[in-house]
Design an enzyme around this catalytic site. Structure first.
Site, PDB file in Angstrom:
ATOM      1  N   HIS A 316      92.272 -12.403 -13.475  1.00 28.94           N
ATOM      2  CA  HIS A 316      92.341 -11.281 -12.541  1.00 28.94           C
ATOM      3  C   HIS A 316      93.380 -11.597 -11.482  1.00 28.94           C
ATOM      4  CE1 HIS A 316      91.149  -8.136  -9.754  1.00 28.94           C
ATOM      5  NE2 HIS A 316      90.595  -7.569 -10.806  1.00 28.94           N
ATOM      6  N   ASP A 373      85.333  -6.642 -17.325  1.00 33.03           N
ATOM      7  CA  ASP A 373      85.454  -6.085 -18.671  1.00 33.03           C
ATOM      8  C   ASP A 373      84.859  -6.983 -19.742  1.00 33.03           C
ATOM      9  OD1 ASP A 373      86.771  -3.786 -17.809  1.00 33.03           O
ATOM     10  OD2 ASP A 373      88.642  -4.893 -17.624  1.00 33.03           O
TER      11      ASP A 373
HETATM   12  N1  ACO Z   1      94.283 -15.475 -21.526  1.00 33.18           N
HETATM   13  C1  ACO Z   1      95.117 -16.535 -21.553  1.00 33.18           C
HETATM   14  N2  ACO Z   1      95.983 -16.855 -20.556  1.00 33.18           N
HETATM   15  C2  ACO Z   1      95.991 -16.046 -19.489  1.00 33.18           C
HETATM   16  C3  ACO Z   1      95.156 -14.908 -19.378  1.00 33.18           C
HETATM   17  C4  ACO Z   1      94.276 -14.641 -20.439  1.00 33.18           C
HETATM   18  N3  ACO Z   1      93.459 -13.568 -20.392  1.00 33.18           N
HETATM   19  N4  ACO Z   1      95.390 -14.277 -18.193  1.00 33.18           N
HETATM   20  C5  ACO Z   1      96.351 -14.990 -17.574  1.00 33.18           C
HETATM   21  N5  ACO Z   1      96.724 -16.057 -18.344  1.00 33.18           N
HETATM   22  C6  ACO Z   1      97.693 -17.119 -17.987  1.00 33.18           C
HETATM   23  C7  ACO Z   1      99.112 -16.611 -18.085  1.00 33.18           C
HETATM   24  O1  ACO Z   1      99.660 -16.849 -19.378  1.00 33.18           O
HETATM   25  C8  ACO Z   1      99.789 -17.425 -16.992  1.00 33.18           C
HETATM   26  O2  ACO Z   1      99.972 -18.740 -17.500  1.00 33.18           O
HETATM   27  P1  ACO Z   1     101.280 -19.600 -17.055  1.00 33.18           P
HETATM   28  O3  ACO Z   1     101.102 -19.835 -15.578  1.00 33.18           O
HETATM   29  O4  ACO Z   1     101.210 -20.833 -17.875  1.00 33.18           O
HETATM   30  O5  ACO Z   1     102.459 -18.737 -17.359  1.00 33.18           O
HETATM   31  C9  ACO Z   1      98.728 -17.516 -15.902  1.00 33.18           C
HETATM   32  O6  ACO Z   1      97.474 -17.421 -16.609  1.00 33.18           O
HETATM   33  C10 ACO Z   1      98.811 -16.410 -14.851  1.00 33.18           C
HETATM   34  O7  ACO Z   1      98.795 -15.148 -15.504  1.00 33.18           O
HETATM   35  P2  ACO Z   1      99.563 -13.839 -14.979  1.00 33.18           P
HETATM   36  O8  ACO Z   1      99.752 -12.919 -16.139  1.00 33.18           O
HETATM   37  O9  ACO Z   1     100.772 -14.259 -14.212  1.00 33.18           O
HETATM   38  O10 ACO Z   1      98.501 -13.265 -13.954  1.00 33.18           O
HETATM   39  P3  ACO Z   1      98.461 -11.785 -13.378  1.00 33.18           P
HETATM   40  O11 ACO Z   1      97.723 -11.853 -12.096  1.00 33.18           O
HETATM   41  O12 ACO Z   1      99.834 -11.192 -13.338  1.00 33.18           O
HETATM   42  O13 ACO Z   1      97.621 -10.946 -14.479  1.00 33.18           O
HETATM   43  C11 ACO Z   1      95.799 -10.049 -15.695  1.00 33.18           C
HETATM   44  C12 ACO Z   1      96.274 -10.657 -14.353  1.00 33.18           C
HETATM   45  C13 ACO Z   1      96.723  -8.882 -16.097  1.00 33.18           C
HETATM   46  C14 ACO Z   1      94.399  -9.481 -15.498  1.00 33.18           C
HETATM   47  C15 ACO Z   1      95.804 -11.149 -16.793  1.00 33.18           C
HETATM   48  O14 ACO Z   1      94.923 -12.205 -16.419  1.00 33.18           O
HETATM   49  C16 ACO Z   1      95.417 -10.600 -18.177  1.00 33.18           C
HETATM   50  O15 ACO Z   1      96.289 -10.111 -18.897  1.00 33.18           O
HETATM   51  N6  ACO Z   1      94.097 -10.674 -18.552  1.00 33.18           N
HETATM   52  C17 ACO Z   1      93.634 -10.127 -19.828  1.00 33.18           C
HETATM   53  C18 ACO Z   1      93.456  -8.623 -19.711  1.00 33.18           C
HETATM   54  C19 ACO Z   1      92.261  -8.230 -18.859  1.00 33.18           C
HETATM   55  O16 ACO Z   1      91.158  -8.757 -19.006  1.00 33.18           O
HETATM   56  N7  ACO Z   1      92.505  -7.267 -17.967  1.00 33.18           N
HETATM   57  C20 ACO Z   1      91.458  -6.692 -17.103  1.00 33.18           C
HETATM   58  C21 ACO Z   1      91.657  -7.090 -15.664  1.00 33.18           C
HETATM   59  S1  ACO Z   1      90.342  -6.467 -14.692  1.00 33.18           S
HETATM   60  C22 ACO Z   1      90.665  -4.811 -14.545  1.00 33.18           C
HETATM   61  O17 ACO Z   1      91.768  -4.354 -14.450  1.00 33.18           O
HETATM   62  C23 ACO Z   1      89.567  -3.959 -14.582  1.00 33.18           C
END
Ligand code: ACO
Length: 427
Positions: A316, A373
């Site tokens: 998140h 979620d």
């Molecule tokens: N699985 C594996 N790795 C992940 C995940 C995940 N679900 N989420 C983030 N990471 C990793 C990224 O690859 C990144 O790694 P790095 O530093 O080695 O490059 C690091 O964690 C940071 O991730 P970002 O994408 O930069 O974080 P951001 O804050 O931009 O994204 C998000 C947040 C979009 C929620 C992301 O965690 C994600 O895609 N999660 C899966 C989708 C999801 O569950 N979305 C619902 C969110 S809650 C809502 O909107 C209701």
């Protein structure tokens, strides 16, 4: 006493610029850089708005480090335990909980406004059966704006509030119709005798005539526990400060467009898997993983920087400790186990993912915890809600948040059209 300002120095010229720090009533202060371009001739650069406060707001507060969420200062745990979704709607719209009489009036008005204009009902026939309900929902909410042209010229609090109650009330009907259209089965009209949440479940499940499935033991009925579970899910989704879809709603509001078109744009933004669409993807992913034995393989894929696979329902932007909504839902899931038919296979796969991820260095070091979620899908599936309707359920809960934020934007005299700039690197 030190001044509440911050000074930037341009190291190539030695020039300094001083900006006021505005203190929040809770959470981080902000640096007021509204004159930054005028002062320096430069823009600030913050793709994805990771360090940018886009507005002043009194509605919802999140402390991502502590895992805290409050609507109008009320902790989410208290609202989810002690109050109904409609009480929460009233709170968001009016900044206080309703009295008993106010709640009765609010509830009755919501019941009586739930029907759709016959013209709007026919819109569904123009759309293909296999349309995703989120697309149908967004189209129907845009179409709803055509029936309420006067909403373009509102300037009184009472008009705003009526407009808000209208959309809150009609959204479940539109969502249920979108679902029934996708199956090609007749619509069930809203019933003023039923509460908000029971009415929605009835419009989803009933047979023509409004009756539930007939069994040798008589008609099935919607259990109280199902209504309570879904009502709690609506409450947990009701608002979430300046998330992606709410930012879209405010940006559309900033151009002066119709409020329901702003909501329709919010629905479109919510549909994506990185946002509200994650709840549908979580179950699809658990089904794809298929068994507890395969979990390790998919965890390895999620950790592989060369593999685009991500664990849906994990991570998140704001919560870096735990998502309080997820904690409440996990508790609810455990409570429901005794009363509802929760998919034990999917639950054991989810449990294994959770166990590994919460102890794995990759997830721990990146603060990746289960989000809301991750738990909604298993509960919604037990309520007989199909996967394609998971994100529309989120829409039903979030509509009050979007419209409250829309009103706040309109009433804020400092609001301006959203118009960011760019770092141009082309020819
Ligand atoms: N699985 C594996 N790795 C992940 C995940 C995940 N679900 N989420 C983030 N990471 C990793 C990224 O690859 C990144 O790694 P790095 O530093 O080695 O490059 C690091 O964690 C940071 O991730 P970002 O994408 O930069 O974080 P951001 O804050 O931009 O994204 C998000 C947040 C979009 C929620 C992301 O965690 C994600 O895609 N999660 C899966 C989708 C999801 O569950 N979305 C619902 C969110 S809650 C809502 O909107 C209701």
């Amino acid at each position: 006493m030190s001044k509440n300002t911050i000074t930037f120095t341009n190291n190539s010229t030695g020039e300094t610029y001083e900006y006021n720090i505005l203190d929040a009533s809770r959470g981080p202060s902000v640096v007021d850089i509204r004159t930054f371009f005028k002062d320096t001739g430069m823009f600030t650069y913050d793709p994805g708005y990771t360090s940018t406060a886009s507005c002043e707001s009194h509605i919802t507060f999140i402390d991502g480090g502590k895992g805290e969420l409050r609507y109008r200062s009320f902790p989410i745990e208290a609202l989810a335990t002690n109050n109904s979704y409609l009480e929460t709607c009233f709170l968001l719209l009016n900044s206080r909980l309703p009295t008993k009489d106010e709640l009765t009036d609010f509830d009755l008005e919501i019941r009586h406004r739930a029907f759709l204009h016959e013209g709007l009902r026919h819109l569904f026939n123009a759309l293909p059966d296999n349309a995703h309900p989120m697309a149908t929902l967004s189209a129907a909410v845009t179409a709803l704006s055509t029936f309420f042209n006067d909403h373009l010229d509102m300037d009184h609090e009472a008009e705003y509030q009526e407009m808000a109650r209208r959309i809150i009330s009609k959204i479940p009907t539109i969502a249920a119709f979108a679902y029934r259209h996708s199956l090609g089965i007749p619509f069930i009209q809203p019933d003023i005798e039923l509460s908000f949440t029971e009415n929605f479940l009835t419009m989803m499940r009933a047979y023509p005539g409004g009756k539930m499935r007939l069994t040798p033991n008589g008609h099935e009925s919607i259990k109280d526990v199902e209504i309570r579970a879904l009502d709690t899910i609506f409450t947990l989704h009701a608002d979430h400060e300046q998330n992606a879809s709410t930012t879209v709603v405010r940006n559309v509001a900033s151009t002066g467009a119709h409020p329901y078109v702003a909501i329709s744009s919010g629905i479109a933004a919510l549909w994506g898997r990185a946002h509200g669409g994650a709840n549908e993807s979580v179950i699809a992913q658990l089904e794809m993983i298929g068994s507890v034995e395969n979990v390790e393989k998919y965890i390895a894929k999620a950790k592989d920087p060369n593999d685009p696979f991500r664990l849906m329902g994990f991570g998140h932007r704001v919560y870096k400790n735990f998502d309080p909504r997820a904690k409440i839902l996990k508790g609810l899931q455990d409570e429901l186990k005794a009363e509802l038919d929760l998919d034990s296979k999917l639950m054991s796969i989810a449990g294994k993912i959770e166990e590994i991820a919460l102890n794995d260095e990759y997830f721990v070091s990146r603060n990746l915890y289960p989000n809301i979620d991750f738990y909604t899908g298993i509960i919604l599936a037990a309520l007989q809600i199909p996967k394609s309707m998971f994100t529309p359920i989120f829409v039903i809960g979030r509509t009050v948040g979007w419209i409250t934020q829309w009103i706040e934007f309109k009433q804020d005299k400092t609001s301006k059209i959203a118009r960011p700039r760019q770092l141009y690197t082309g020819d």
